[in-house]
Design a protein around this motif. Structure first.
Motif, PDB file in Angstrom:
ATOM      1  N   MET A  84       0.861  -1.180   0.000  1.00  0.00           N
ATOM      2  CA  MET A  84       0.000   0.000   0.000  1.00  0.00           C
ATOM      3  C   MET A  84       0.899   1.232   0.000  1.00  0.00           C
ATOM      4  SD  MET A  84      -2.842   0.736   2.958  1.00  0.00           S
ATOM      5  CE  MET A  84      -1.687   0.667   4.320  1.00  0.00           C
ATOM      6  N   SER A  85       0.566   2.208  -0.868  1.00  0.00           N
ATOM      7  CA  SER A  85       1.395   3.412  -0.920  1.00  0.00           C
ATOM      8  C   SER A  85       0.623   4.569  -1.536  1.00  0.00           C
ATOM      9  CB  SER A  85       2.654   3.151  -1.742  1.00  0.00           C
ATOM     10  OG  SER A  85       3.424   4.329  -1.842  1.00  0.00           O
ATOM     11  N   GLY A  86       0.935   5.761  -1.070  1.00  0.00           N
ATOM     12  CA  GLY A  86       0.385   6.970  -1.674  1.00  0.00           C
ATOM     13  C   GLY A  86       1.315   7.534  -2.729  1.00  0.00           C
ATOM     14  N   ALA A  87       2.522   7.005  -2.821  1.00  0.00           N
ATOM     15  CA  ALA A  87       3.515   7.509  -3.763  1.00  0.00           C
ATOM     16  C   ALA A  87       3.393   6.876  -5.146  1.00  0.00           C
ATOM     17  CB  ALA A  87       4.917   7.281  -3.215  1.00  0.00           C
ATOM     18  N   TYR A  88       2.648   5.788  -5.263  1.00  0.00           N
ATOM     19  CA  TYR A  88       2.500   5.083  -6.527  1.00  0.00           C
ATOM     20  C   TYR A  88       1.015   4.949  -6.840  1.00  0.00           C
ATOM     21  CZ  TYR A  88       7.295   3.735  -5.452  1.00  0.00           C
ATOM     22  OH  TYR A  88       8.616   3.756  -5.123  1.00  0.00           O
ATOM     23  N   GLN A  89       0.666   5.037  -8.093  1.00  0.00           N
ATOM     24  CA  GLN A  89      -0.726   4.896  -8.517  1.00  0.00           C
ATOM     25  C   GLN A  89      -0.831   3.777  -9.544  1.00  0.00           C
ATOM     26  OE1 GLN A  89      -3.281   6.683  -7.010  1.00  0.00           O
ATOM     27  NE2 GLN A  89      -1.574   7.265  -5.694  1.00  0.00           N
ATOM     28  N   GLY A  90      -2.050   3.386  -9.843  1.00  0.00           N
ATOM     29  CA  GLY A  90      -2.268   2.341 -10.834  1.00  0.00           C
ATOM     30  C   GLY A  90      -2.378   0.982 -10.185  1.00  0.00           C
ATOM     31  N   ASP A  91      -2.575  -0.027 -11.023  1.00  0.00           N
ATOM     32  CA  ASP A  91      -2.778  -1.392 -10.533  1.00  0.00           C
ATOM     33  C   ASP A  91      -1.490  -2.197 -10.439  1.00  0.00           C
ATOM     34  OD1 ASP A  91      -5.492  -0.915 -10.401  1.00  0.00           O
ATOM     35  OD2 ASP A  91      -5.842  -1.631 -12.444  1.00  0.00           O
ATOM     36  N   GLU A  92      -0.426  -1.697 -11.052  1.00  0.00           N
ATOM     37  CA  GLU A  92       0.837  -2.430 -11.085  1.00  0.00           C
ATOM     38  C   GLU A  92       1.613  -2.252  -9.787  1.00  0.00           C
ATOM     39  OE1 GLU A  92       1.968  -4.349 -13.729  1.00  0.00           O
ATOM     40  OE2 GLU A  92      -0.055  -4.029 -14.506  1.00  0.00           O
ATOM     41  N   PRO A 104      -3.255   1.534  -4.011  1.00  0.00           N
ATOM     42  CA  PRO A 104      -2.794   2.924  -3.900  1.00  0.00           C
ATOM     43  C   PRO A 104      -3.611   3.658  -2.836  1.00  0.00           C
ATOM     44  CG  PRO A 104      -3.307   2.350  -6.184  1.00  0.00           C
ATOM     45  CD  PRO A 104      -3.856   1.262  -5.305  1.00  0.00           C
ATOM     46  N   LYS A 105      -2.928   4.216  -1.831  1.00  0.00           N
ATOM     47  CA  LYS A 105      -3.633   4.972  -0.786  1.00  0.00           C
ATOM     48  C   LYS A 105      -4.426   6.093  -1.440  1.00  0.00           C
ATOM     49  CE  LYS A 105      -0.433   4.528   3.082  1.00  0.00           C
ATOM     50  NZ  LYS A 105       0.465   5.286   3.970  1.00  0.00           N
ATOM     51  N   GLY A 106      -5.575   6.355  -0.890  1.00  0.00           N
ATOM     52  CA  GLY A 106      -6.412   7.423  -1.402  1.00  0.00           C
ATOM     53  C   GLY A 106      -7.458   6.939  -2.393  1.00  0.00           C
ATOM     54  N   GLU A 107      -7.302   5.738  -2.905  1.00  0.00           N
ATOM     55  CA  GLU A 107      -8.326   5.189  -3.783  1.00  0.00           C
ATOM     56  C   GLU A 107      -9.512   4.729  -2.938  1.00  0.00           C
ATOM     57  OE1 GLU A 107      -7.365   2.284  -6.670  1.00  0.00           O
ATOM     58  OE2 GLU A 107      -5.996   3.619  -7.741  1.00  0.00           O
ATOM     59  N   HIS A 108     -10.626   4.520  -3.585  1.00  0.00           N
ATOM     60  CA  HIS A 108     -11.834   4.069  -2.898  1.00  0.00           C
ATOM     61  C   HIS A 108     -11.553   2.757  -2.163  1.00  0.00           C
ATOM     62  CE1 HIS A 108     -15.892   2.562  -2.284  1.00  0.00           C
ATOM     63  NE2 HIS A 108     -16.270   3.834  -2.383  1.00  0.00           N
ATOM     64  N   PRO A 109     -12.012   2.638  -0.912  1.00  0.00           N
ATOM     65  CA  PRO A 109     -11.761   1.407  -0.146  1.00  0.00           C
ATOM     66  C   PRO A 109     -12.297   0.152  -0.833  1.00  0.00           C
ATOM     67  CG  PRO A 109     -12.675   3.110   1.271  1.00  0.00           C
ATOM     68  CD  PRO A 109     -12.716   3.642  -0.125  1.00  0.00           C
TER      69      PRO A 109
END
Length: 133
Positions: A84-92, A104-109
């Motif tokens: 889990m991270s807020g520094a990276y986005q996407g599914d990879e 990715p932190k911040g995405e919908h639970p």
């Protein structure tokens, strides 16, 4: 929705608000949750219990999630892991991360719940929490 009452998740994050929020969301979805503030605390928890899944932040002081998840894969290969991270986005998965899933932190639970359900269902279909390594 499947019965998750026997599914235990270890949440690891150095930010108390993130750790508590994720824990409350997972508990409200029916999971049993244990929390730790860093990789060292999580390793101490693993001496007492074996969760079905570990959800770990990647950027933490003392022992990063990268290091922690690597240790878990070597010492506890049957435990499923979600980075889990807020520094990276996407599914990879971010480069260098050894985990079964990514949130990715911040995405919908709901995305975290879907990731967990997918991992748990896939493991159950294989007859347990066994990795493909």
């Amino acid at each position: 929705m499947p019965n998750r009452s026997k599914r235990q998740i270890l949440v690891v994050d150095d930010d108390p608000s993130v750790r508590d929020t994720i824990a409350v969301l997972l508990m409200s979805a029916g999971y049993d949750v244990v929390a730790a503030e860093d990789g060292f605390g999580a390793l101490l928890q693993l001496r007492k219990m074996m969760p079905d899944v570990i959800v770990s932040d990647l950027n933490m002081p003392r022992m990063s999630g990268f290091e922690f998840l690597s240790v878990v894969r070597r010492r506890f290969p049957s435990i499923l892991t979600v980075a889990m991270s807020g520094a990276y986005q996407g599914d990879e998965l971010p480069p260098g991360v050894i985990a079964d899933g990514f949130y990715p932190k911040g995405e919908h639970p709901g995305n975290l719940f879907r990731t967990l359900e997918h991992l748990l269902c896939t493991a159950a279909a294989r007859g347990g929490n066994h990795h493909r390594n």
